[in-house]
Design an enzyme around this catalytic site. Structure first.
Site, PDB file in Angstrom:
ATOM      1  N   ARG A  49      12.795  -3.265  -0.196  1.00 40.60           N
ATOM      2  CA  ARG A  49      11.659  -2.343  -1.852  1.00 40.60           C
ATOM      3  C   ARG A  49      11.622  -1.438  -1.529  1.00 40.60           C
ATOM      4  O   ARG A  49      11.424  -0.637  -2.866  1.00 40.60           O
ATOM      5  CB  ARG A  49      10.192  -3.474  -1.659  1.00 40.60           C
ATOM      6  N   LYS A  66       2.726 -12.340   7.971  1.00 42.50           N
ATOM      7  CA  LYS A  66       2.354 -11.712   8.690  1.00 42.50           C
ATOM      8  C   LYS A  66       1.214 -12.235   9.298  1.00 42.50           C
ATOM      9  O   LYS A  66       0.978 -12.658  10.556  1.00 42.50           O
ATOM     10  CB  LYS A  66       2.329  -9.817   8.127  1.00 42.50           C
ATOM     11  N   HIS A  70      -7.320  -7.867   7.710  1.00 45.46           N
ATOM     12  CA  HIS A  70      -6.053  -7.145   7.487  1.00 45.46           C
ATOM     13  C   HIS A  70      -6.239  -5.770   6.035  1.00 45.46           C
ATOM     14  O   HIS A  70      -7.342  -6.516   4.924  1.00 45.46           O
ATOM     15  CB  HIS A  70      -4.899  -7.852   7.007  1.00 45.46           C
ATOM     16  N   ASP A  92      10.290  -9.835   6.323  1.00 47.83           N
ATOM     17  CA  ASP A  92       9.579  -9.405   5.368  1.00 47.83           C
ATOM     18  C   ASP A  92      10.043  -7.359   6.442  1.00 47.83           C
ATOM     19  O   ASP A  92      10.215  -6.796   4.844  1.00 47.83           O
ATOM     20  CB  ASP A  92       8.026  -9.154   5.652  1.00 47.83           C
ATOM     21  N   SER A 121       4.260 -10.319   1.601  1.00 51.72           N
ATOM     22  CA  SER A 121       4.689  -9.800   2.642  1.00 51.72           C
ATOM     23  C   SER A 121       3.566  -9.126   3.354  1.00 51.72           C
ATOM     24  O   SER A 121       3.748  -9.556   4.633  1.00 51.72           O
ATOM     25  CB  SER A 121       5.323  -7.986   2.253  1.00 51.72           C
TER      26      SER A 121
HETATM   27  N1  URA Z   1       1.123  -3.884   3.166  1.00 52.63           N
HETATM   28  C1  URA Z   1       2.835  -4.678   3.771  1.00 52.63           C
HETATM   29  O1  URA Z   1       2.505  -4.540   4.651  1.00 52.63           O
HETATM   30  N2  URA Z   1       3.183  -4.716   2.896  1.00 52.63           N
HETATM   31  C2  URA Z   1       3.644  -4.322   1.365  1.00 52.63           C
HETATM   32  O2  URA Z   1       3.782  -4.901   0.853  1.00 52.63           O
HETATM   33  C3  URA Z   1       2.286  -3.215   1.373  1.00 52.63           C
HETATM   34  C4  URA Z   1       1.642  -2.784   2.010  1.00 52.63           C
END
Ligand code: URA
Length: 442
Positions: free
Chosen positions: A170, A189, A84, A163, A185
């Protein structure tokens, strides 16, 4: 005693820690809609100032991950390793790293995202390949991974829905750049996506969410700790995003550059970051020491086996693999425009966020949530930080479907480039490697 959101806001505002029961209640009730946005906003702002403990962050990540589907990858044989990136400009590493790793026998079952703000997204890049499907049924996704060794698709609609809701909140309450909230966040995932190991590419610099190396290391430590806490082998690399990665920005332009890199003819910075990421993924899968894994990874670029994997995946997901075999077949933007240096000197600095925005302005990203992407639009950078340029020399080429887009995009791009008479200090490509035991700085 019944849990009340009001009390949880006060607790966090006063710097206290929430229990698992309280966090579970808060996340579940927020998704169900019984906690309103204004109370959650107040809580997020309290977290922004007070932070969260490692335990709270890990607990909240689990709660957010379990708010939707938890993907079960057990019908894919062998160890599955995810990767990621925290997001950047010109970051096409997944298109290169996933085929390399698959060519070395490690399965990649990856869910990727779309572009966000000035940053590009792997799903948009893949969709620039004619016919390529990023939405597959779970059965088809598993079948493609078992058959070809890799598959990259978009996130399913019900992956960490908490999220989705929290991120949108946010975004409008100035609480995006909080280390624990970013960690929750991203890692929620990753945990929901069901892989056994995770390699995180935490970007640092002017084109990244984290602008300093120290903040990036903090974020990496937090995310590695969450991953390990959840029983996943997790490693993070801190890599540069003070300069765009590689030369091409924009969707089909980035696929072309990924193909070049898979042929061993890619830019040095992009190739190096990809080999390091792939080496770490293979290391987590038990393929040998990092050095051995990087050697194996390099070999897949030399012998063409990684490129073959990309061709196989594209074919298996309905895409036209002939454009990968001959990238000249990709559709081209009808207009191009040369960007010229305004003075003699060294490129001292490129504000990478602005370079990304210039590319969005050309059509490569979304100006609004519903904008359509122009897959042919973008920028090929010819001169980067550290290069010497002469006034009038070409530093980049813009591509777009409408000529009138060039002027504003050029203004933005030129304002991002600082030219000075002296050579700038060298910017490292990889700053550190963070594991559960230590931070190795390079
Ligand atoms: N990418 C994400 O998935 N969440 C965040 O808070 C920042 C970058």
């Amino acid at each position: 005693m019944a849990i009340r959101m009001y009390d949880l806001i006060i607790k966090k505002r006063n710097g206290k820690s929430l229990t698992k029961e309280e966090i579970d209640y808060m996340v579940t009730s927020y998704v169900q809609g019984t906690i309103p946005d204004y109370q959650m906003s107040a809580f997020l702002m309290a977290v922004y100032f007070q932070g969260m403990t490692k335990e709270e962050t890990a607990t909240m990540t689990q709660a957010v991950a379990h708010s939707g589907d938890m993907v079960d990858l057990s019908s894919i044989h062998g160890m599955k390793v995810d990767k990621h990136s925290t997001g950047g400009v010109g970051d096409k590493t997944t298109l290169i790293v996933a085929p390399i790793v698959a060519a070395c026998g490690v399965k990649v079952a990856k869910m990727s995202g779309r572009g966000l703000g000035h940053t590009g997204g792997t799903v948009d890049k893949l969709e620039s390949i004619p016919g390529f499907q990023t939405t597959l049924t779970e059965e088809k996704f598993f079948e493609v991974v078992n058959k070809t060794g890799l598959s990259v698709i978009g996130q399913s609609g019900n992956l960490a829905p908490a999220d989705k809701k929290l991120y949108a909140l946010r975004d409008v309450t100035a609480t995006v750049d909080s280390i624990p909230l970013i960690a929750v966040s991203i890692m929620s995932k990753k945990l929901a996506a069901g892989n056994d190991g995770i390699v995180l590419d935490v970007k640092t610099g002017s084109g990244a969410f984290m602008k300093t190396v120290e903040d990036s290391i903090e974020l990496a430590k937090e995310m590695v700790s969450i991953g390990e806490h959840a029983g996943k082998k997790t490693v993070a690399l801190i890599t540069d995003m003070d300069i765009p990665l590689g030369k091409n920005i924009g969707n089909n332009l980035e696929v072309k550059e990924a193909v070049q890199t898979l042929k061993g003819q890619g830019p040095k910075d992009l190739t190096e970051v990809c080999l390091q990421l792939a080496g770490n993924m293979m290391y987590l899968a038990g393929k040998g020491s990092i050095e051995e894994c990087i050697r194996l990874a390099k070999k897949t670029l030399e012998d063409g086996s990684a490129l073959c994997k990309l061709v196989e995946m594209v074919g298996a997901q309905g895409g036209d693999s002939s454009v990968i075999l001959d990238t000249e077949k990709f559709e081209k933007a009808p207009f191009s425009y040369d960007v010229l240096a305004k003075e003699d000197g060294y490129i001292h600095d490129m504000n990478t966020e602005s370079c990304g925005i210039a590319s969005v302005m050309l059509g490569a990203g979304r100006e609004t949530k519903d904008s359509e992407i122009d897959y042919t639009a973008g920028i090929i950078i010819e001169k980067k930080t550290g290069d010497y340029v002469k006034k009038g020399e070409r530093i980049a080429v813009f591509y777009a479907s409408k000529e009138e887009l060039f002027q504003d995009a050029e203004e933005r791009y030129q304002s991002a480039i600082q030219i000075q008479p002296t050579e700038p200090a060298h910017i490292p490509l990889i700053y550190a490697r963070v594991t559960k035991d230590k931070v190795e700085r390079f």
